[in-house]
Scaffold this active site. Structure first.
Site, PDB file in Angstrom:
ATOM      1  N   ARG A  78       0.833  -1.212   0.000  1.00 13.24           N
ATOM      2  CA  ARG A  78       0.000   0.000   0.000  1.00 13.24           C
ATOM      3  C   ARG A  78       0.863   1.255   0.000  1.00 13.24           C
ATOM      4  NH1 ARG A  78      -2.865  -1.180   5.545  1.00 13.24           N
ATOM      5  NH2 ARG A  78      -0.632  -1.211   5.974  1.00 13.24           N
ATOM      6  N   LYS A 185       3.978 -18.311   7.815  1.00 17.15           N
ATOM      7  CA  LYS A 185       3.371 -18.626   9.092  1.00 17.15           C
ATOM      8  C   LYS A 185       3.101 -17.319   9.856  1.00 17.15           C
ATOM      9  CE  LYS A 185       5.854 -19.396  12.914  1.00 17.15           C
ATOM     10  NZ  LYS A 185       6.526 -18.251  13.501  1.00 17.15           N
ATOM     11  N   HIS A 215      10.093 -21.853   8.268  1.00 24.10           N
ATOM     12  CA  HIS A 215      11.496 -21.728   7.827  1.00 24.10           C
ATOM     13  C   HIS A 215      12.445 -22.661   8.583  1.00 24.10           C
ATOM     14  CE1 HIS A 215      11.627 -18.678  11.107  1.00 24.10           C
ATOM     15  NE2 HIS A 215      12.827 -19.162  11.267  1.00 24.10           N
ATOM     16  N   LYS A 219      16.395 -25.250   7.419  1.00 27.61           N
ATOM     17  CA  LYS A 219      17.714 -25.234   8.076  1.00 27.61           C
ATOM     18  C   LYS A 219      18.443 -26.553   7.819  1.00 27.61           C
ATOM     19  CE  LYS A 219      16.275 -22.014  11.672  1.00 27.61           C
ATOM     20  NZ  LYS A 219      17.214 -20.901  11.507  1.00 27.61           N
ATOM     21  N   GLU A 253      15.308 -18.061  22.836  1.00 28.49           N
ATOM     22  CA  GLU A 253      15.801 -16.808  22.268  1.00 28.49           C
ATOM     23  C   GLU A 253      16.295 -15.923  23.398  1.00 28.49           C
ATOM     24  OE1 GLU A 253      13.133 -15.065  19.189  1.00 28.49           O
ATOM     25  OE2 GLU A 253      11.916 -16.795  19.714  1.00 28.49           O
ATOM     26  N   ASP A 272       3.274 -18.708  18.213  1.00 27.96           N
ATOM     27  CA  ASP A 272       4.411 -18.232  17.440  1.00 27.96           C
ATOM     28  C   ASP A 272       5.443 -19.332  17.208  1.00 27.96           C
ATOM     29  OD1 ASP A 272       5.796 -16.108  16.152  1.00 27.96           O
ATOM     30  OD2 ASP A 272       7.184 -16.008  17.840  1.00 27.96           O
ATOM     31  N   HIS A 277       7.332 -24.404  14.739  1.00 33.27           N
ATOM     32  CA  HIS A 277       8.716 -24.896  14.739  1.00 33.27           C
ATOM     33  C   HIS A 277       8.909 -26.115  15.650  1.00 33.27           C
ATOM     34  CE1 HIS A 277       9.318 -21.268  12.609  1.00 33.27           C
ATOM     35  NE2 HIS A 277       9.578 -20.481  13.629  1.00 33.27           N
ATOM     36  N   LYS A 377      11.199 -16.300  25.066  1.00 35.57           N
ATOM     37  CA  LYS A 377      11.979 -15.112  24.737  1.00 35.57           C
ATOM     38  C   LYS A 377      12.724 -14.676  25.989  1.00 35.57           C
ATOM     39  CE  LYS A 377       9.526 -13.351  20.797  1.00 35.57           C
ATOM     40  NZ  LYS A 377      10.602 -13.644  19.821  1.00 35.57           N
TER      41      LYS A 377
END
Ligand code: NAP
Length: 525
Positions: A78, A185, A215, A219, A253, A272, A277, A377
């Protein structure tokens, strides 16, 4: 009489292996089949994913000579951009992503990029896009081959898919043309929304055209699970309940939400990371060998694992699930913010930034073996790994005071960072006596093959462009995964249980208790 020579693993064999590989490379300078000429259209072309991952991957594929001679890239969004601005912004982000950009290669690459401004819910914008694509086909020889990549926020996917259908961009308009759709995703928020998105896609596209991306499957170490398990003879005989004590899958993470608080507030760690994953890693670890490495045969086996996955107590899923949220903490002498301090996060947010869960794969191979999954996280370290903990040796025959029981052997498949693997075993400490100590026999990709592995998106984009969907998820796979997560999501929405953990730690104490009740402990990678 002819003597029998027994082959052994010695220097000569390694020499043969290297010679064969060198000869093969010389004969096959391009190791992969290059895709057909094509136009790659990115919806959400102004976004973070397009800039940080997709275009850098396409550029790297180009410099590796893995793109066809005729190709074009169209960013759709946009925002107001002209072609030059758009190209310049992409150049900066390709550089920032760590890919080396050479002027001459970039100039040729940039000439193939254009930007189309439009709205995702506007039919006219898609008619304009169709005209642009037809023009590119004529000018650039892209032969009516199109890849559409959904890289917008997920609530825009349905509009884009619908309008691709309305503009008749879902099917090729020429005899040898083809059209593929790549979907980022998260694919849905729960079973109902995933089904509804599948339904909406199937109204416009055939399943064979659809590539749902996760993704992690791109790997190297993740793909190496197939090779490790099914090409080596030594692991598969012990890859079962008779020898494996438990499996721990970690995706930790060290960063927080990094400015993506708005997105994360709607997602949380279960949606998430765990639904996608972590479940993918679990299925590859637990699946049966497929009869062939083809898309449907591999995915059939993965779906069987998801079908067999169970909570220890199906009526009370939360008894084997621990959620958490990070508060302020310290790491390396630095004060780290809590989740509530992050931009875009509600001051009273109850979104989980950590989740740990225990599952069983209820089948002949795995009955009774716990699979522990955790992700979060702002944990102590950035690390993703699968750890297979084998049963201990049954008896300690050494009079060693400390090691009154033999420790487990552990096979660790390290996904990131330092992708590779390690087998932990006990050895004798040199010197008098018979003391033992664990050591790792390890292999790292960058040492063995020189340099870092290519980014996962390179492999996945190349596969999709070539029409290989083995590393993409199928309708039934994504719905079975959501069916497993949905009781957890429903139960958590009725639960106040959200222990805090300090940023920079390994998560809430309740997650340790989840394993302690089974006599286990989380690894500290
Ligand atoms: N970023 C990552 O590292 C990453 C990793 C894995 C998966 N993903 C997934 O990939 C998709 C894209 O991620 P992203 O980080 O690139 O997203 P993003 O930067 O937030 O958005 C991508 C683009 O979509 C458009 N957009 C943003 N909000 C919109 C809205 N409310 N309505 C319509 N258009 C909107 C914007 O372009 P215009 O305003 O110009 O149209 C924006 O540049 C998401 O589904 C995300 O979950 C991202």
């Amino acid at each position: 009489m002819a003597s029998v020579v027994t082959p052994s693993i010695d220097e000569d064999i390694w020499q043969d292996v290297w010679d064969e590989e060198r000869a093969w490379r010389e004969e096959n300078p391009v190791q992969e089949k290059v895709p057909d000429p094509l136009t790659f259209v990115i919806f959400g072309g102004t976004g973070d994913l397009a800039h940080r991952k997709l275009v850098p991957a396409l550029y790297s594929l180009t410099t590796s000579k893995l793109m066809p001679t005729q190709f074009a890239i169209v960013g759709f969004g946009r925002s107001d951009r002209d072609n030059d601005e758009y190209r310049q912004g992409l150049r900066e982000s390709v550089q920032a992503s760590g890919v080396r950009v050479q002027d001459s290669t970039w100039d040729d690459f940039a000439q193939r990029i254009c930007y189309v401004q439009g709205r995702y819910d506007d039919e006219m914008s898609f008619s304009a896009l169709a005209e642009t694509l037809d023009r590119i086909d004529i000018e650039s020889g892209t032969e009516n081959h199109r890849v559409f990549y959904l890289a917008t926020p997920p609530d825009v996917y349905a509009d884009v898919v619908h309008n691709l259908g309305t503009a008749q961009l879902n099917q090729p308009s020429q005899e040898n043309g083809w059209v593929k759709l790549i979907v980022e995703k998260p694919f849905g928020r729960d079973l109902a929304t995933a089904r509804s998105l599948n339904h909406c896609i199937h109204e416009v596209f055939d399943e064979s055209q659809v590539y749902r991306i996760d993704h992690y499957l791109g790997k190297e170490t993740v793909q190496n699970i197939f090779v490790l398990r099914f090409i080596n003879g030594i692991f598969e005989p012990i890859w079962n309940r008779n020898y494996v004590d438990n499996v721990q899958i970690t995706a930790a993470e060290s960063l927080g939400v990094e400015g993506r608080g708005g997105y994360y507030e709607k997602a949380g760690a279960i949606r998430d990371m765990m639904e996608s994953h972590l479940l993918q890693l679990l299925t590859l670890t637990a699946m049966e060998p497929p009869p062939a490495f083809t898309a449907d045969k591999v995915r059939d086996e993965k779906v069987k694992v998801l079908d067999a996955l169970e909570y220890p107590d199906e009526h009370h899923p939360m008894r084997s699930v621990v959620r958490g949220q990070y508060g302020r903490g310290m790491a390396d002498g630095r004060m780290l913010p809590g989740y509530h301090d992050e931009e875009g996060v509600a001051p009273v947010s109850r979104t989980e930034t950590y989740v740990a869960a225990k599952f069983f794969v209820d089948n002949w191979r795995w009955a009774g073996v716990p699979f522990y999954l955790r992700t979060g996280k702002r944990l102590a370290k950035r690390v993703s790994e699968i750890a297979i903990q084998f049963r201990r040796a049954p008896h300690m025959f050494l009079p060693d005071g400390k090691a009154s029981r033999p420790r487990s052997n552990v096979l660790v498949l390290r996904i990131q960072p330092d992708d590779g693997m390690a087998l932990r075993m006990e050895v004798k400490v040199p010197g008098p006596g018979m003391r033992v100590r664990p050591v790792d026999m390890s292999f790292m990709y960058k040492e063995a093959f020189g340099g870092a592995s290519p980014d996962a998106y390179q492999r996945l984009l190349l596969d999709a462009m070539r029409g290989d969907s083995t590393l993409f998820t199928r309708t039934d796979e994504v719905e079975t995964a959501w069916a497993l997560m949905t009781p957890m999501l429903e139960a958590q929405s009725n639960s106040d249980d959200l222990p805090m953990y300090p940023a920079g730690s390994w998560g809430p104490a309740e997650a340790d208790a989840l394993l302690e009740q089974d006599g286990h402990r989380w690894r500290k990678p």
